[in-house]
Scaffold this motif. Structure first.
Motif, short mmCIF file in Angstrom:
data_model
loop_
_atom_site.label_atom_id
_atom_site.label_comp_id
_atom_site.label_asym_id
_atom_site.label_seq_id
_atom_site.Cartn_x
_atom_site.Cartn_y
_atom_site.Cartn_z
N VAL A 151 0.83 -1.20 0.00
CA VAL A 151 0.00 0.00 0.00
C VAL A 151 0.87 1.25 0.00
N THR A 166 0.95 3.75 -3.11
CA THR A 166 0.55 5.14 -2.86
C THR A 166 1.61 6.10 -3.37
N GLY A 177 1.46 6.15 -7.03
CA GLY A 177 0.33 6.96 -7.48
C GLY A 177 0.62 8.44 -7.42
N LEU A 178 1.30 8.88 -6.37
CA LEU A 178 1.69 10.29 -6.26
C LEU A 178 2.66 10.67 -7.37
#
Length: 138
Positions: A65, A69, A72-73
């Motif tokens: 995760v 994450t 994704g950023l």
């Protein structure tokens, strides 16, 4: 099917994406264009997961995760910059420079994933850099 097949399809769709995105950013702000594209990608990804993959949520680790994450950023930052570049420049120049991401990926894979680089990485990466420079300075 091998990774090469999927990677080639990825490159094909990325090329199509550049042209469509350039056409879509002509009359609107690049950040709005990025938000619209991101919303479409989000919906499509969740439809594919729910309909096709049937994920096992129990196997999802905290480490995964965190890294996803962060990925994704980084993707969001990349897309914001890419759409701004497309808004300001030509797709035929922006897309090749954007593909310098390949060279960064090779370097980061060696630095952070301990992947061993062979001569083909060095030659291919150098050719990508040379091609981006030639196109960007036209």
């Amino acid at each position: 099917m091998s990774w090469a097949y999927w990677a080639l399809l990825s490159a094909l769709f990325a090329g199509i994406t550049a042209v469509l995105a350039k056409a879509g950013t002509n009359d609107i702000a690049p950040n709005l264009a990025t938000a619209i594209r991101t919303a479409v990608v989000l919906v499509l990804a969740w439809v594919i997961v729910v309909v096709g993959d049937k994920p096992e949520w129990k196997t999802l680790s905290g480490r995964a995760v965190v890294f996803l994450t962060l990925s994704g950023l980084a993707t969001g930052a990349s897309w914001l910059c890419y759409f701004r570049a497309l808004h300001l420049g030509e797709a035929s120049s922006v897309a090749p420079v954007d593909k310098l991401s390949v060279v960064f990926a090779i370097a980061f894979a060696a630095l952070f994933l301990d992947e061993r680089l062979v001569w083909q990485h060095w030659v291919g990466g150098s050719l990508i850099v040379a091609g981006a420079v030639v196109i960007a300075t036209k």
